[in-house]
Design a protein around this motif. Sequence first.
Motif, PDB file in Angstrom:
ATOM      1  N   UNK A   1      41.440  29.727  29.931  1.00 37.89           N
ATOM      2  CA  UNK A   1      40.405  30.548  30.527  1.00 37.89           C
ATOM      3  C   UNK A   1      40.682  32.055  30.845  1.00 37.89           C
ATOM      4  N   UNK A   2      39.609  32.904  30.758  1.00 38.00           N
ATOM      5  CA  UNK A   2      40.059  34.306  31.192  1.00 38.00           C
ATOM      6  C   UNK A   2      40.043  34.417  32.486  1.00 38.00           C
ATOM      7  N   UNK A   3      38.921  33.648  33.354  1.00 32.17           N
ATOM      8  CA  UNK A   3      39.094  33.587  34.554  1.00 32.17           C
ATOM      9  C   UNK A   3      38.263  32.295  34.889  1.00 32.17           C
ATOM     10  N   UNK A   4      38.329  32.060  36.238  1.00 31.63           N
ATOM     11  CA  UNK A   4      37.682  30.905  36.605  1.00 31.63           C
ATOM     12  C   UNK A   4      36.878  31.373  38.040  1.00 31.63           C
ATOM     13  N   UNK A   5      35.551  31.385  38.016  1.00 31.43           N
ATOM     14  CA  UNK A   5      34.825  32.046  39.024  1.00 31.43           C
ATOM     15  C   UNK A   5      34.482  30.931  40.203  1.00 31.43           C
TER      16      UNK A   5
ATOM     17  N   UNK B   1      33.023  27.530  40.108  1.00 26.80           N
ATOM     18  CA  UNK B   1      33.405  26.681  39.225  1.00 26.80           C
ATOM     19  C   UNK B   1      33.394  27.037  37.638  1.00 26.80           C
ATOM     20  N   UNK B   2      32.451  28.200  37.351  1.00 20.48           N
ATOM     21  CA  UNK B   2      32.425  28.511  36.027  1.00 20.48           C
ATOM     22  C   UNK B   2      33.543  29.004  35.281  1.00 20.48           C
ATOM     23  N   UNK B   3      33.748  28.509  34.248  1.00 26.07           N
ATOM     24  CA  UNK B   3      35.007  29.057  33.458  1.00 26.07           C
ATOM     25  C   UNK B   3      34.588  30.146  32.432  1.00 26.07           C
ATOM     26  N   UNK B   4      34.951  31.381  32.776  1.00 24.43           N
ATOM     27  CA  UNK B   4      34.700  32.379  31.809  1.00 24.43           C
ATOM     28  C   UNK B   4      35.804  32.789  30.885  1.00 24.43           C
ATOM     29  N   UNK B   5      35.396  32.563  29.675  1.00 22.90           N
ATOM     30  CA  UNK B   5      36.596  32.275  28.566  1.00 22.90           C
ATOM     31  C   UNK B   5      36.050  32.925  27.452  1.00 22.90           C
ATOM     32  N   UNK B   6      36.968  33.004  26.265  1.00 25.46           N
ATOM     33  CA  UNK B   6      36.852  33.293  25.000  1.00 25.46           C
ATOM     34  C   UNK B   6      35.510  32.521  24.480  1.00 25.46           C
ATOM     35  N   UNK B   7      34.516  33.441  23.853  1.00 30.83           N
ATOM     36  CA  UNK B   7      33.364  32.971  23.404  1.00 30.83           C
ATOM     37  C   UNK B   7      33.523  31.747  22.667  1.00 30.83           C
ATOM     38  N   UNK B   8      32.613  30.665  22.872  1.00 26.03           N
ATOM     39  CA  UNK B   8      32.890  29.595  22.014  1.00 26.03           C
ATOM     40  C   UNK B   8      33.551  28.286  22.768  1.00 26.03           C
TER      41      UNK B   8
ATOM     42  N   UNK C   1      46.099  41.478  23.143  1.00 31.32           N
ATOM     43  CA  UNK C   1      44.866  40.452  23.787  1.00 31.32           C
ATOM     44  C   UNK C   1      45.500  39.375  24.156  1.00 31.32           C
ATOM     45  N   UNK C   2      44.509  38.748  25.026  1.00 31.16           N
ATOM     46  CA  UNK C   2      44.865  37.607  25.848  1.00 31.16           C
ATOM     47  C   UNK C   2      45.153  37.827  27.253  1.00 31.16           C
ATOM     48  N   UNK C   3      44.566  37.156  28.178  1.00 28.12           N
ATOM     49  CA  UNK C   3      44.619  37.760  29.639  1.00 28.12           C
ATOM     50  C   UNK C   3      45.889  37.842  30.048  1.00 28.12           C
ATOM     51  N   UNK C   4      46.933  36.993  29.844  1.00 26.70           N
ATOM     52  CA  UNK C   4      48.150  37.148  30.388  1.00 26.70           C
ATOM     53  C   UNK C   4      48.996  38.440  29.897  1.00 26.70           C
ATOM     54  N   UNK C   5      48.860  38.619  28.453  1.00 22.95           N
ATOM     55  CA  UNK C   5      49.580  39.475  27.553  1.00 22.95           C
ATOM     56  C   UNK C   5      49.019  40.926  28.340  1.00 22.95           C
ATOM     57  N   UNK C   6      47.870  41.011  28.387  1.00 21.67           N
ATOM     58  CA  UNK C   6      47.264  42.295  28.639  1.00 21.67           C
ATOM     59  C   UNK C   6      47.633  42.617  29.999  1.00 21.67           C
ATOM     60  N   UNK C   7      47.481  41.529  31.066  1.00 22.99           N
ATOM     61  CA  UNK C   7      48.059  41.842  32.231  1.00 22.99           C
ATOM     62  C   UNK C   7      49.316  42.229  32.458  1.00 22.99           C
TER      63      UNK C   7
END
Lengths: 628, 411
Positions: free
Chosen positions: A505-509, A512-519, A320-326
């Motif tokens: 961040x999982x992604x930055x849209x 400017x919204x930062x889409x990331x782990x909940x919380x 899990x984690x954006x980089x690891x999965x990628x």
Amino acid sequence: MDLRRPNRPVIGPKVRQVGFVTPDSAAATSSSSIPAVSAAAATSAGSPPSSLSPVMIPPPRHPSTEMSNPHFHPVGSYNPSEQILGSPPALSPSRSSRFDADGSDFGGDDDESVALSGVGGGMTPKSSLLMRQPVTKTAPLVSETHKRDSNVSKGKGDGPSAAPKEKLTKAERRATQEAQRAAKAAAKEAAAAGGAPSVSKQPKPATKPATQQKKDVPSGSGPLQPLAPSGSIEKKQGKKEVAAPHPRMQFDDMTKVGKLKKRAVVNQSEARNRVELFRHLPQYEHGTQLPDLELKFFQLDLIHPSVYQVGLQFLSDKISGGNARCIAMLLAFKEVIQDYTTPPEKTLTRDLGAKVGSCVSFLIECRPLSVSMGNAIRFLKNRISSLPHNLSDKEAKSRLQSDIDRFINEKIIIASKAIVEHGVSKIRDGDVLLTYGSPSVVESIFAYAHGIKKNFRVVVVDSRPKHEGQGLLRRLVERGIHCTYTHLNAVSYVMHEVTRVFLGASSVLSNGTVYSRVGTACVAMVAHAFRVPVLVCCEAYKFHERVQLDSICSNELGDPDAISKVSGRKNLNYLDGWAQNENIQLLNLKYDATPSDYVSVLVTEQGMLPPTSVPVIIREYGIERLWT
Amino acid sequence: MPDVSDFILKLQRRRIEGSHATARQTAELLRSVVSQTRMPYTNQAAALLDAVRAVGEQLIAANPVELAVGNIVRRVLHIIREEDLSSSAVSFEGLMISEKSDDEDDADHKGGPVLSAAAVAAAARSTLRPRSLQTLLEDGPLPAAPSKSSSAGDSEGKSKSDKSAVGKRLKHSVIEAINLLIEEIDDCYEDISEQAVEHIHQNEVILTLGRSKTVKEFLYAAKQKNRSFRVFVAEGAPRYQGHVLAKELIQKGLETTVITDSAIFAMISRVNMVIVGAHAIMANGGVIAPVGMNMLALAAQRHAVPFVVVAGSHKLCPLYPHNPEVLLNELKSPSDLIDFGEFSDCMDFGAHGGAPLMHVVNPTFDYVPPNLVSLFITDTGGHNAAHMYKLIADYYSADDLVIKRKSTSSN
């Protein structure tokens, strides 16, 4: 540029295809002689004005050879100026297949392309050369000068527009009219014949397979992979930059879900007691797919074993984690490419693209893609489709593999090193740094800062149900960093002492919204309320041109059972058997969207930016860098 | 007194959970303290006050974070002062009521005398209570009558005629008033939940955090009035009382969704109202609430969602908070958050020069500043945060706030 405009009406259809909105395309409507063309130009004029100016689109991939023999320009290449040149039926063999692919992308446009090529054939080499010069235009200039034709050398780069207009000679005007007439005639002929002579026949047969493939991939690519790459991205590059992202799969659309299910490799049953607000997201019973898939291991010949393995690891949350999965996904694709042999009567570009597409849809079934993975797939497909056709399989494969390695290296590994360097500069002695969850980049920032003997303390904030922070806590403590561990609810208790907040961040849209782990949004909000700077660390390959305002429209749902059970607290069993009761739903969101005003700075390998600069990065750097 | 030390021990060991239970048991204890106090011939009210204050100090010291204890002690002190005043007023008017029984048990005391005393007390209250500028001015010129702070002296001077009767009467009326207080504590849920229909409309989406009995009753009451609404329950780590609340709510047929605390910000935009319970309400309108509430309040403010606090009057605390996140908080065991077995090596005090590298913070309470609270709903109705000090002033005597603190700190 002046030369370009008179021809514009003729190439109208291609304007739509390319999707550029330049002022001249709007002006072209007025001078267009073909109704269909004017319609096309109008549509293009209606698209957002934020599109790139022609300056932005120097032809990156066309070497000087084309300059020398412009007749061999592929009709369908993405550069609008090249389309004007529409090469005559005699296409060079290596280009012709690209032409096919392109024609197929824009299925209905075949007829016009015929007309186009007929006209363009009459152009001189000199004009073609000039037309590809980057030019900026203004609307009035365009309308005034739209009749100019062959006055190329003077008109180019000339400032005021009124002067050149007067210089038009009768002969020039006549030439323009003739060209237009010829275009009209050609278009009529094409329309009458349906699929007229030599050129139009070429694209037609190619249309089907390619469009199929194109449809295939996006629909399977789930909610987090909106820009599912088709086989021929490269030619639509210009279009991609302008067009809105592909709409995501909506899982409350029953017909689409049905279709998806038929294709699915993974047998998933819908979870019970779903939350009404999240009907549009997929949610399946957890724990059912894994044993089933394990059984199928030897039957699935379609899916490469390494992809299969990665898929299972995604499914069971081993990775899990954006980089690891990628990275895991890209390495699996590398193996796929390694073991790939082009079937007879197929081209590598298309067939491999399709194969990767099927692997991707398998991975999506295991777990929706993250934005980073989507971008990586986009990159890979782009590379595949842009392979020269005369390459042998072996060369192509090794080239793709090195491309993947380069992507991992440049976009992920070196990028995070750059981020670490930027991030460390913001750590001072005596700082108390707070982080949430277990962002890999932030961890390496802390490790590096500790390595260079900075004196600081870390507050690790964690939350249910995954408790990823515990892993981070352990690793940091093992490095000898002073840590404080707490749960998310207590964040306002610890925020008093904190001097910096580092988030992943999982992604930055693009808004400017930062889409990331909940919380993450909660932490950023509390930090904002306590006037603590929030640094979001994110590699630029995770940027995405999508926009999002809330965390509901696009998200990922986790296993609801993870909420009813509290790990390590066996006496907490109030919610056992919750699924029996209709009235209760458990919601396990995986991501949330942090509004950009909570973010003080984005730390990327491009430097430290305010969140408002994300669209700039996406436009100026992101796409070009990703595609090359 | 065995009861007292028993109760103190319970408080110290945090055996009593929840401000309601604490308040109720404190009131019961003080009632028995009052009834066991030997009444001197003179200055009876002062004797009672001293007795209660002495016990109250110990109780407060036993669990200073449980503000309900202090609240109830102050309420009882206030009751004694008021009863003393009213009884002296009664004796002044010559309305002497002879008591037949003077046994310590208060249970069989009902009817005429006490009620009339209560009525007189109410009348006296109306003249005594409001400490407005006007009353201060009116009190000033009175020649011999000292202000209410010296009510003990009052009773001494005025009740010489029939000391013993007045003394018994005072004790009984105090006990009766404490009974009323206990009743009020028990009934606060009903009074609050009666107002539910005024605040919850059809198809409302309500978010709550953790578990509060007041919130539960509030939602039940709205449900009973056939309002249909949806409830999001944030589970409230690390105690996960939200799970209990969710279970209780679905038993009443309420549509309930359990969310993690981390999803609060994601979900708050779809919520119409936040209704939460509180641990204590401070005089400035700030709220001491279960941990996580500040985050929720901030999220509600961000999305302009009304943040409603429901609390019984026993949670109204007359003190003004100073650094409440630290001073009015309690840190619990790290075992709620991490597994000791797993992290025992990290918490080794031997390594790293005596200080372990790892600390675990597990606070119990959060402080929500008054500007984040949209509305307080108590058993006397809805109130603005800025009005709370006035409401609180009704329940307590100004003398008790300061005196108690002083004596507590000096001890």
